[in-house]
Write a protein that holds these residues in place. Structure first.
Motif, PDB file in Angstrom:
ATOM      1  N   CYS A 201      69.928  74.116  -5.039  1.00  0.00           N
ATOM      2  CA  CYS A 201      68.396  73.716  -4.968  1.00  0.00           C
ATOM      3  C   CYS A 201      67.555  74.607  -4.369  1.00  0.00           C
ATOM      4  O   CYS A 201      66.423  74.181  -4.230  1.00  0.00           O
ATOM      5  N   ASP A 202      68.010  75.588  -3.961  1.00  0.00           N
ATOM      6  CA  ASP A 202      67.388  76.633  -3.087  1.00  0.00           C
ATOM      7  C   ASP A 202      66.745  77.831  -4.165  1.00  0.00           C
ATOM      8  O   ASP A 202      67.619  78.533  -4.640  1.00  0.00           O
ATOM      9  N   GLU A 203      65.534  77.597  -4.160  1.00  0.00           N
ATOM     10  CA  GLU A 203      64.616  78.602  -5.042  1.00  0.00           C
ATOM     11  C   GLU A 203      64.913  80.073  -4.690  1.00  0.00           C
ATOM     12  O   GLU A 203      64.607  80.894  -5.635  1.00  0.00           O
ATOM     13  N   ARG A 204      65.353  80.188  -3.478  1.00  0.00           N
ATOM     14  CA  ARG A 204      65.479  81.827  -2.894  1.00  0.00           C
ATOM     15  C   ARG A 204      66.773  82.420  -3.271  1.00  0.00           C
ATOM     16  O   ARG A 204      66.975  83.485  -3.409  1.00  0.00           O
ATOM     17  N   ARG A 205      68.057  81.456  -3.660  1.00  0.00           N
ATOM     18  CA  ARG A 205      69.000  82.218  -3.713  1.00  0.00           C
ATOM     19  C   ARG A 205      69.946  81.475  -5.004  1.00  0.00           C
ATOM     20  O   ARG A 205      70.986  81.755  -5.085  1.00  0.00           O
ATOM     21  N   GLY A 206      69.638  80.425  -5.554  1.00  0.00           N
ATOM     22  CA  GLY A 206      70.352  79.541  -6.392  1.00  0.00           C
ATOM     23  C   GLY A 206      69.934  79.756  -7.760  1.00  0.00           C
ATOM     24  O   GLY A 206      70.675  79.010  -8.622  1.00  0.00           O
ATOM     25  N   HIS A 207      69.348  80.800  -8.091  1.00  0.00           N
ATOM     26  CA  HIS A 207      68.988  80.943  -9.555  1.00  0.00           C
ATOM     27  C   HIS A 207      70.172  81.307 -10.286  1.00  0.00           C
ATOM     28  O   HIS A 207      70.158  80.845 -11.631  1.00  0.00           O
ATOM     29  N   HIS A 208      70.934  82.315  -9.855  1.00  0.00           N
ATOM     30  CA  HIS A 208      72.125  82.570 -10.633  1.00  0.00           C
ATOM     31  C   HIS A 208      73.124  81.460 -11.037  1.00  0.00           C
ATOM     32  O   HIS A 208      73.633  81.460 -11.826  1.00  0.00           O
ATOM     33  N   LEU A 209      73.179  80.554 -10.305  1.00  0.00           N
ATOM     34  CA  LEU A 209      74.063  79.498 -10.248  1.00  0.00           C
ATOM     35  C   LEU A 209      73.481  78.368 -11.365  1.00  0.00           C
ATOM     36  O   LEU A 209      74.109  77.901 -12.282  1.00  0.00           O
ATOM     37  N   ARG A 210      72.302  78.353 -11.509  1.00  0.00           N
ATOM     38  CA  ARG A 210      71.603  77.312 -12.525  1.00  0.00           C
ATOM     39  C   ARG A 210      71.852  77.875 -13.845  1.00  0.00           C
ATOM     40  O   ARG A 210      72.234  77.249 -14.852  1.00  0.00           O
ATOM     41  N   GLU A 211      72.097  79.295 -14.082  1.00  0.00           N
ATOM     42  CA  GLU A 211      72.221  79.946 -15.234  1.00  0.00           C
ATOM     43  C   GLU A 211      73.882  79.671 -15.687  1.00  0.00           C
ATOM     44  O   GLU A 211      74.270  79.721 -16.818  1.00  0.00           O
ATOM     45  N   LEU A 212      74.727  79.447 -14.807  1.00  0.00           N
ATOM     46  CA  LEU A 212      75.883  79.220 -14.855  1.00  0.00           C
ATOM     47  C   LEU A 212      76.539  77.635 -15.137  1.00  0.00           C
ATOM     48  O   LEU A 212      77.668  77.629 -15.494  1.00  0.00           O
ATOM     49  N   LEU A 213      75.661  77.003 -14.686  1.00  0.00           N
ATOM     50  CA  LEU A 213      75.988  75.432 -14.800  1.00  0.00           C
ATOM     51  C   LEU A 213      76.531  74.739 -15.989  1.00  0.00           C
ATOM     52  O   LEU A 213      77.566  74.187 -16.189  1.00  0.00           O
ATOM     53  N   GLY A 214      76.065  75.398 -17.280  1.00  0.00           N
ATOM     54  CA  GLY A 214      76.419  75.059 -18.691  1.00  0.00           C
ATOM     55  C   GLY A 214      77.976  75.332 -18.835  1.00  0.00           C
ATOM     56  O   GLY A 214      78.499  74.971 -19.854  1.00  0.00           O
ATOM     57  N   ASP A 215      78.366  76.785 -18.157  1.00  0.00           N
ATOM     58  CA  ASP A 215      79.610  76.999 -18.463  1.00  0.00           C
ATOM     59  C   ASP A 215      80.801  76.309 -17.803  1.00  0.00           C
ATOM     60  O   ASP A 215      81.878  76.692 -17.923  1.00  0.00           O
ATOM     61  N   ILE A 216      80.465  75.468 -16.902  1.00  0.00           N
ATOM     62  CA  ILE A 216      81.380  74.679 -16.282  1.00  0.00           C
ATOM     63  C   ILE A 216      81.911  73.406 -16.937  1.00  0.00           C
ATOM     64  O   ILE A 216      81.103  72.509 -16.916  1.00  0.00           O
ATOM     65  N   PRO A 217      82.984  73.233 -17.503  1.00  0.00           N
ATOM     66  CA  PRO A 217      83.300  71.876 -18.174  1.00  0.00           C
ATOM     67  C   PRO A 217      83.083  70.846 -17.347  1.00  0.00           C
ATOM     68  O   PRO A 217      83.518  70.749 -16.109  1.00  0.00           O
ATOM     69  N   LEU A 218      82.686  69.802 -17.693  1.00  0.00           N
ATOM     70  CA  LEU A 218      82.541  68.422 -16.840  1.00  0.00           C
ATOM     71  C   LEU A 218      83.620  67.944 -16.199  1.00  0.00           C
ATOM     72  O   LEU A 218      83.674  67.575 -15.138  1.00  0.00           O
ATOM     73  N   GLN A 219      85.016  68.059 -16.931  1.00  0.00           N
ATOM     74  CA  GLN A 219      86.179  67.623 -16.273  1.00  0.00           C
ATOM     75  C   GLN A 219      86.652  68.777 -15.226  1.00  0.00           C
ATOM     76  O   GLN A 219      87.559  68.370 -14.676  1.00  0.00           O
ATOM     77  N   ARG A 220      85.995  69.676 -14.871  1.00  0.00           N
ATOM     78  CA  ARG A 220      86.173  70.629 -13.765  1.00  0.00           C
ATOM     79  C   ARG A 220      85.165  70.482 -12.670  1.00  0.00           C
ATOM     80  O   ARG A 220      85.411  71.182 -11.839  1.00  0.00           O
ATOM     81  N   LEU A 221      84.235  69.908 -13.016  1.00  0.00           N
ATOM     82  CA  LEU A 221      82.878  69.717 -12.184  1.00  0.00           C
ATOM     83  C   LEU A 221      82.946  68.546 -11.025  1.00  0.00           C
ATOM     84  O   LEU A 221      83.319  67.545 -11.361  1.00  0.00           O
ATOM     85  N   MET A 222      82.755  69.175  -9.661  1.00  0.00           N
ATOM     86  CA  MET A 222      82.540  68.035  -8.906  1.00  0.00           C
ATOM     87  C   MET A 222      81.591  68.470  -8.025  1.00  0.00           C
ATOM     88  O   MET A 222      81.085  69.527  -7.847  1.00  0.00           O
ATOM     89  N   VAL A 223      81.076  67.276  -7.053  1.00  0.00           N
ATOM     90  CA  VAL A 223      79.722  67.430  -6.395  1.00  0.00           C
ATOM     91  C   VAL A 223      79.913  67.175  -4.840  1.00  0.00           C
ATOM     92  O   VAL A 223      80.848  66.426  -4.512  1.00  0.00           O
ATOM     93  N   GLU A 224      79.156  67.757  -4.007  1.00  0.00           N
ATOM     94  CA  GLU A 224      79.362  67.776  -2.649  1.00  0.00           C
ATOM     95  C   GLU A 224      77.919  67.948  -1.728  1.00  0.00           C
ATOM     96  O   GLU A 224      77.256  68.495  -2.511  1.00  0.00           O
ATOM     97  N   THR A 225      77.983  67.653  -0.720  1.00  0.00           N
ATOM     98  CA  THR A 225      76.949  67.935   0.088  1.00  0.00           C
ATOM     99  C   THR A 225      77.182  69.013   1.164  1.00  0.00           C
ATOM    100  O   THR A 225      76.443  69.815   1.406  1.00  0.00           O
ATOM    101  N   ASP A 226      78.414  69.168   1.751  1.00  0.00           N
ATOM    102  CA  ASP A 226      78.880  70.257   2.772  1.00  0.00           C
ATOM    103  C   ASP A 226      77.733  69.876   3.889  1.00  0.00           C
ATOM    104  O   ASP A 226      77.715  70.574   4.682  1.00  0.00           O
ATOM    105  N   CYS A 227      77.459  68.786   3.916  1.00  0.00           N
ATOM    106  CA  CYS A 227      76.930  68.295   5.190  1.00  0.00           C
ATOM    107  C   CYS A 227      77.417  68.574   6.500  1.00  0.00           C
ATOM    108  O   CYS A 227      78.828  68.315   6.353  1.00  0.00           O
ATOM    109  N   PRO A 228      76.742  68.795   7.759  1.00  0.00           N
ATOM    110  CA  PRO A 228      75.285  68.860   7.634  1.00  0.00           C
ATOM    111  C   PRO A 228      74.433  70.120   7.190  1.00  0.00           C
ATOM    112  O   PRO A 228      73.518  70.211   7.624  1.00  0.00           O
ATOM    113  N   TYR A 229      75.247  70.952   6.579  1.00  0.00           N
ATOM    114  CA  TYR A 229      74.758  72.149   6.251  1.00  0.00           C
ATOM    115  C   TYR A 229      74.053  72.058   4.747  1.00  0.00           C
ATOM    116  O   TYR A 229      74.322  70.982   4.222  1.00  0.00           O
ATOM    117  N   LEU A 230      73.509  72.970   4.371  1.00  0.00           N
ATOM    118  CA  LEU A 230      72.893  73.282   2.950  1.00  0.00           C
ATOM    119  C   LEU A 230      72.055  72.144   2.751  1.00  0.00           C
ATOM    120  O   LEU A 230      72.077  71.322   1.390  1.00  0.00           O
TER     121      LEU A 230
END
Length: 285
Positions: A201-230
């Motif tokens: 979600c960081d426009e300064r450093r997250g661009h390359h990840l956005r381009e890779l999202l479609g390459d990650i199969p849904l059954q291999r993908l999980m989500v997280e906050t890593d809070c209180p960071y990021l």
């Protein structure tokens, strides 16, 4: 980091109270961090109100892993990991190994980690990091628990070590993945899972990840906050103190869905099903 406010209502503005379209699992929440000491119960309540129903509390050293296990023991919907972060790898010894082994036997512990390699900061030497990670790979093989992995600027060496152990360990997730395409493909070739955070979600450093999202199969993908960071930078309102928390996970899911071209509900349901299967939550207490 500033002290959190005294009340739940003061902390999270109305504009940020976004309810996920399906129940979510936050696979990486550092709720033992001192910034949550004053309002941890309110943080958990806000997460549930946002439909973030399950939290995996990250144990990064013996003290915080013990705290995470105790919190999980006291609170339904919370589980813990237990490991030594690469920043603290120089502390690894036989006493620490015994402490981790004891924690891995607790029913609230659902993964070995956070462990791995971080050649970006090298708070511990690469040699110490590899020694501690190798030992924790052994613990994962011994217990059969999945691995919760940290890797930064160490993709090639991480892949080498994981290839040597892949037949001996169960599942593994590279949490807070920030690497390049070649490293991602290496992890996927090893049948690993990928955890994504507000980094993209960081426009300064997250661009390359956005381009890779479609390459990650849904059954291999999980989500997280890593809070209180990021703390995500796509939030529609400013947050006092800039402390991230699990209730904001739906905003990360929204961003992932946008860049994948995926329906948010489908993504939420898929990542939750993957996380529950990965951490074996159907049989957990």
């Amino acid at each position: 980091m500033p002290s959190p406010p005294d009340t739940a209502d003061d902390f999270l503005p109305e504009a940020l109270r976004f309810v996920a379209p399906a129940a979510l699992v936050d696979i990486g929440a550092n709720l033992t961090h001192q910034s949550f000491a004053k309002d941890r119960d309110a943080v958990i309540a806000r997460a549930r109100a946002a439909n973030v129903t399950t939290l995996i509390l990250t144990g990064t050293d013996l003290e915080h892993a013990e705290q995470a296990v105790e919190l999980a023991r006291q609170t339904p919907g919370l589980y813990a990991t237990a490991g030594v972060h690469p920043h603290d790898a120089s502390r690894w010894d036989s006493t620490l190994a015994r402490g981790m082994r004891d924690l891995h036997e607790q029913p609230e512990t659902v993964a070995v980690g956070e462990c791995g390699l971080d050649f970006n900061r090298n708070f511990s030497t690469p040699a110490d990091q590899e020694r501690a990670f190798e030992a924790q790979l052994g613990l994962a093989a011994e217990t059969g628990l999945p691995l919760f992995i940290h890797e930064r600027d160490a993709g090639q060496r991480m892949l080498e070590m994981l290839r040597a152990w892949r037949d001996d360990i169960a599942d593994a997730v590279v949490h807070c993945f920030t690497g390049e395409r070649q490293t991602l493909y290496g992890y996927l070739d090893l049948d690993l899972h990928i955890g994504l955070t507000g980094w993209l979600c960081d426009e300064r450093r997250g661009h390359h990840l956005r381009e890779l999202l479609g390459d990650i199969p849904l059954q291999r993908l999980m989500v997280e906050t890593d809070c209180p960071y990021l703390l995500p930078r796509n939030l529609p309102a400013k947050l006092k103190g800039r402390r991230h928390e699990p209730a904001l996970l739906p905003w990360i899911v929204k961003e992932i869905a946008h860049w994948r071209g995926t329906d948010e509900t489908e993504l939420a349901r898929a990542t939750t099903a993957t996380a529950r299967r990965f951490f074996r939550l159907e049989t957990a207490p």
